[in-house]
Design a protein around this motif. Structure first.
Motif, PDB file in Angstrom:
ATOM      1  N   THR A 132      32.770  22.042  25.218  1.00 52.97           N
ATOM      2  CA  THR A 132      31.635  22.291  26.200  1.00 52.97           C
ATOM      3  C   THR A 132      32.342  22.808  27.276  1.00 52.97           C
ATOM      4  O   THR A 132      31.588  24.029  27.862  1.00 52.97           O
ATOM      5  CB  THR A 132      30.914  20.836  26.324  1.00 52.97           C
ATOM      6  OG1 THR A 132      30.300  20.452  25.225  1.00 52.97           O
ATOM      7  CG2 THR A 132      29.865  21.321  27.397  1.00 52.97           C
TER       8      THR A 132
ATOM      9  N   GLU B   4      26.191  22.351  19.033  1.00 52.57           N
ATOM     10  CA  GLU B   4      25.460  22.278  20.472  1.00 52.57           C
ATOM     11  C   GLU B   4      26.514  22.383  21.529  1.00 52.57           C
ATOM     12  O   GLU B   4      26.036  22.712  22.817  1.00 52.57           O
ATOM     13  CB  GLU B   4      25.057  20.491  20.556  1.00 52.57           C
ATOM     14  CG  GLU B   4      24.042  20.237  19.501  1.00 52.57           C
ATOM     15  CD  GLU B   4      23.216  18.694  19.677  1.00 52.57           C
ATOM     16  OE1 GLU B   4      22.450  18.645  20.394  1.00 52.57           O
ATOM     17  OE2 GLU B   4      23.822  17.839  19.240  1.00 52.57           O
TER      18      GLU B   4
ATOM     19  N   ASP C 196      16.810  18.162  16.667  1.00 52.42           N
ATOM     20  CA  ASP C 196      16.903  16.978  16.558  1.00 52.42           C
ATOM     21  C   ASP C 196      16.488  16.397  15.232  1.00 52.42           C
ATOM     22  O   ASP C 196      17.040  15.389  15.024  1.00 52.42           O
ATOM     23  CB  ASP C 196      15.785  16.306  17.983  1.00 52.42           C
ATOM     24  CG  ASP C 196      16.631  16.402  19.233  1.00 52.42           C
ATOM     25  OD1 ASP C 196      17.755  16.719  18.981  1.00 52.42           O
ATOM     26  OD2 ASP C 196      15.759  16.392  20.091  1.00 52.42           O
TER      27      ASP C 196
ATOM     28  N   ARG D 201      18.755  33.248  21.205  1.00 56.52           N
ATOM     29  CA  ARG D 201      18.493  32.048  21.708  1.00 56.52           C
ATOM     30  C   ARG D 201      19.759  31.321  22.266  1.00 56.52           C
ATOM     31  O   ARG D 201      20.766  31.333  21.574  1.00 56.52           O
ATOM     32  CB  ARG D 201      17.579  31.126  21.114  1.00 56.52           C
ATOM     33  CG  ARG D 201      16.268  31.757  20.634  1.00 56.52           C
ATOM     34  CD  ARG D 201      15.330  30.334  20.079  1.00 56.52           C
ATOM     35  NE  ARG D 201      14.927  29.619  21.289  1.00 56.52           N
ATOM     36  CZ  ARG D 201      14.209  28.442  21.083  1.00 56.52           C
ATOM     37  NH1 ARG D 201      13.834  28.027  19.815  1.00 56.52           N
ATOM     38  NH2 ARG D 201      13.740  27.844  21.983  1.00 56.52           N
TER      39      ARG D 201
ATOM     40  N   ILE E 232      20.317  27.219  23.222  1.00 55.95           N
ATOM     41  CA  ILE E 232      19.759  26.126  23.452  1.00 55.95           C
ATOM     42  C   ILE E 232      20.424  25.045  24.602  1.00 55.95           C
ATOM     43  O   ILE E 232      21.636  24.906  24.151  1.00 55.95           O
ATOM     44  CB  ILE E 232      19.667  25.601  22.012  1.00 55.95           C
ATOM     45  CG1 ILE E 232      19.208  26.329  20.991  1.00 55.95           C
ATOM     46  CG2 ILE E 232      18.585  24.211  22.057  1.00 55.95           C
ATOM     47  CD1 ILE E 232      17.809  27.258  21.511  1.00 55.95           C
ATOM     48  N   GLN E 233      19.684  24.649  25.523  1.00 53.10           N
ATOM     49  CA  GLN E 233      20.193  23.720  26.439  1.00 53.10           C
ATOM     50  C   GLN E 233      21.590  23.978  26.843  1.00 53.10           C
ATOM     51  O   GLN E 233      22.260  23.166  26.992  1.00 53.10           O
ATOM     52  CB  GLN E 233      20.250  22.231  25.497  1.00 53.10           C
ATOM     53  CG  GLN E 233      18.835  21.783  25.086  1.00 53.10           C
ATOM     54  CD  GLN E 233      18.903  20.518  24.543  1.00 53.10           C
ATOM     55  OE1 GLN E 233      20.028  20.087  24.106  1.00 53.10           O
ATOM     56  NE2 GLN E 233      17.817  20.036  24.312  1.00 53.10           N
ATOM     57  N   GLY E 234      21.843  25.404  27.029  1.00 53.65           N
ATOM     58  CA  GLY E 234      22.898  25.778  27.674  1.00 53.65           C
ATOM     59  C   GLY E 234      24.220  25.678  26.630  1.00 53.65           C
ATOM     60  O   GLY E 234      25.268  26.217  27.058  1.00 53.65           O
ATOM     61  N   GLY E 235      24.025  25.321  25.291  1.00 54.63           N
ATOM     62  CA  GLY E 235      25.150  25.186  24.430  1.00 54.63           C
ATOM     63  C   GLY E 235      24.684  25.813  23.304  1.00 54.63           C
ATOM     64  O   GLY E 235      25.395  26.923  22.839  1.00 54.63           O
TER      65      GLY E 235
ATOM     66  N   ASP F 147      13.085  24.773  17.514  1.00 53.08           N
ATOM     67  CA  ASP F 147      13.235  23.700  18.195  1.00 53.08           C
ATOM     68  C   ASP F 147      12.954  22.314  17.652  1.00 53.08           C
ATOM     69  O   ASP F 147      12.507  21.637  17.865  1.00 53.08           O
ATOM     70  CB  ASP F 147      12.134  23.734  19.397  1.00 53.08           C
ATOM     71  CG  ASP F 147      12.246  24.840  20.309  1.00 53.08           C
ATOM     72  OD1 ASP F 147      13.393  25.311  20.826  1.00 53.08           O
ATOM     73  OD2 ASP F 147      11.212  25.471  20.655  1.00 53.08           O
TER      74      ASP F 147
ATOM     75  N   LYS G 145      32.288  27.417  28.484  1.00 52.62           N
ATOM     76  CA  LYS G 145      31.895  27.881  29.563  1.00 52.62           C
ATOM     77  C   LYS G 145      32.741  28.998  30.082  1.00 52.62           C
ATOM     78  O   LYS G 145      32.303  29.694  31.143  1.00 52.62           O
ATOM     79  CB  LYS G 145      31.630  26.905  30.676  1.00 52.62           C
ATOM     80  CG  LYS G 145      30.787  25.605  30.264  1.00 52.62           C
ATOM     81  CD  LYS G 145      30.367  24.479  31.056  1.00 52.62           C
ATOM     82  CE  LYS G 145      29.138  23.766  30.705  1.00 52.62           C
ATOM     83  NZ  LYS G 145      29.108  22.512  31.625  1.00 52.62           N
TER      84      LYS G 145
ATOM     85  N   ARG H 213      24.059  28.217  20.290  1.00 56.37           N
ATOM     86  CA  ARG H 213      23.610  29.733  20.332  1.00 56.37           C
ATOM     87  C   ARG H 213      23.145  30.056  19.027  1.00 56.37           C
ATOM     88  O   ARG H 213      23.645  29.982  17.862  1.00 56.37           O
ATOM     89  CB  ARG H 213      24.911  30.453  20.855  1.00 56.37           C
ATOM     90  CG  ARG H 213      25.319  30.214  22.104  1.00 56.37           C
ATOM     91  CD  ARG H 213      26.917  30.321  22.207  1.00 56.37           C
ATOM     92  NE  ARG H 213      27.537  31.491  21.671  1.00 56.37           N
ATOM     93  CZ  ARG H 213      27.916  32.390  22.407  1.00 56.37           C
ATOM     94  NH1 ARG H 213      27.689  32.482  23.716  1.00 56.37           N
ATOM     95  NH2 ARG H 213      28.708  33.395  21.680  1.00 56.37           N
TER      96      ARG H 213
END
Length: 429
Positions: free
Chosen positions: A242, A270, A414, A12, A14-17, A411, A246, A19
């Motif tokens: 971040t 994250e 948080d 997975r 998560i939110q583009g960050g 998930d 990328k 892993r």
């Protein structure tokens, strides 16, 4: 390096960050794996501080990768060369993957000693200067499964000039190219993986250049250097990570050096970090402290190894140190100051506290001893204090990483963040 066995299988993102996945094909025969996000097993000269190999093996879910550092090993090069069978056998290690880094993340490294051709490491006997030839000779002697390339990592100070930062990136890339050249011609290092080092200080453009250029080389993964606790503001660190992740290929792991605090780990995961060095439990143990922060995200708060909220009774006497930690001041003392994730067993309040360090923790220390006993051992300077604290802190910290992977899978990241940061809330309240 074309035949590299190390491969990262992501489950997975998560939110583009963040892993979630498994790093497979580790070791010379490729039989080991490591779940990410995860951490390495921190050691001094192949031994977890305070623990024998037999004691260590009583802990469950230990990482499959053991970290050793050239700062500990370099001064013993002649002995290892005479031994001939590599560090793994020399240190009597159990079946594990050996990763060799340049510096000890828990020890300060004086700056001002790098040149275009050399870097320095600091052992018990003082400074040892390494050229690429000496660095690679050490790798051939250690015979690790993977190692960090040579790097100029002296640009973490917040007053470093742009010119000096640029030079550090250039030097590190040059060192990497020279290391790869020697590596590819060496029979002793056949099947060994190399991690490229990303530098760039706090300058985004240089960080991105370092990431892009290093990614062009045949490396198995990446070490993110110069972002350690106390060297950079946490928000800026997150922004830089971040951005640079990328630029990196998704199928190769990212190892962050010098960051171990739970709140910082969460922020960096994250941002896209996969692996961490687990020196934090050692630092906590050296302070005479125990990790007590909660990371339970299951319905049962008494689940073994998971701390319920009631253990978060934090030391009110340490408010100024805690505030400095949480505000992220650029101060290397942050590495040694007490945090809001631990309690000091030296405090008099624990002399008649007959509870375990953490209710529900399944480690040997918590199942057999009380806070009062740990307090007694510490105030009488008994060596057993370090052993019991290290057992608990290691188990607790690795349990946190297990909870982190569970949270990413279900998930509940948080929720985990709220649990972990409750220590700060109690402290501030």
């Amino acid at each position: 390096m074309a035949g590299s066995r190390m491969r990262l299988e992501l489950n997975r993102v998560i939110q583009g960050g963040g892993r979630l996945g498994v790093l497979k094909g580790l070791g010379r025969t490729g039989q080991h794996s490591l779940e990410i996000p995860g951490c390495l097993l921190y050691t001094h000269f192949g031994t977890v501080p305070h623990l024998t190999q037999d004691t260590l093996q009583t802990l469950s879910d230990l990482p499959s990768v053991t970290q050793v550092t050239l700062s500990n090993i370099a001064e013993h090069q002649e002995v290892l060369e005479e031994f001939k069978d590599g560090f793994w056998k020399f240190a009597g290690l159990h079946d594990t993957v050996l990763y060799c880094s340049l510096h000890d993340p828990a020890a300060p490294s004086p700056t001002g000693y790098t040149t275009n051709k050399t870097v320095s490491v600091w052992g018990s006997g003082g400074r040892i200067e390494l050229t690429v030839d000496k660095f690679m000779a050490l790798q051939k002697t250690v015979k690790p499964d993977w190692y960090q390339s040579m790097a100029d990592g002296e640009t973490w100070q917040n007053n470093t000039s742009r010119k000096r930062v640029r030079k550090s990136v250039d030097r590190t890339l040059a060192h990497l190219d020279e290391c790869l050249l020697v590596h590819q011609k060496s029979k002793e290092l056949e099947g060994v993986e190399v991690f490229g080092v990303l530098e760039g200080g706090d300058i985004l453009e240089e960080r991105l250049r370092s990431a892009r250029e290093t990614a062009k080389r045949p490396v198995a993964g990446f070490c993110l250097d110069g972002l350690q606790t106390g060297a950079i503001d946490q928000d800026l660190r997150t922004q830089l990570i971040t951005a640079l992740t990328k630029e990196l290929p998704e199928d190769k792991p990212r190892l962050l050096q010098g960051v171990g605090r739970p709140d910082e780990v969460l922020a960096c995961v994250e941002a896209g970090v996969d692996l961490f060095e687990s020196f934090f439990p050692f630092q906590v143990t050296e302070r005479g402290c125990a990790l007590v922060f909660s990371f339970d995200i299951s319905p049962d708060p008494e689940r073994a190894g998971r701390a319920p909220p009631k253990v978060l009774e934090l030391d009110k006497e340490r408010d100024t140190a805690g505030e400095r930690q949480q505000n992220g001041d650029l101060n290397l003392d942050d590495q040694t100051q007490m945090t809001s994730f631990e309690i000091s067993l030296k405090d008099k309040r624990y002399h008649d506290d007959f509870r375990p360090l953490v209710e529900g923790c399944g480690c040997y220390c918590c199942k057999n001893h009380q806070r009062a006993y740990l307090h007694h051992l510490l105030v009488t300077n008994e060596l057993l204090a370090g052993v019991l604290l290290m057992i608990h802190n290691t188990a607790h910290y690795h349990g946190f990483f297990g909870a982190l992977r569970d949270a990413l899978a279900t998930d509940k990241l948080d929720l985990l963040k709220r649990r972990v940061l409750r220590g700060r809330e109690d402290f501030e309240g």
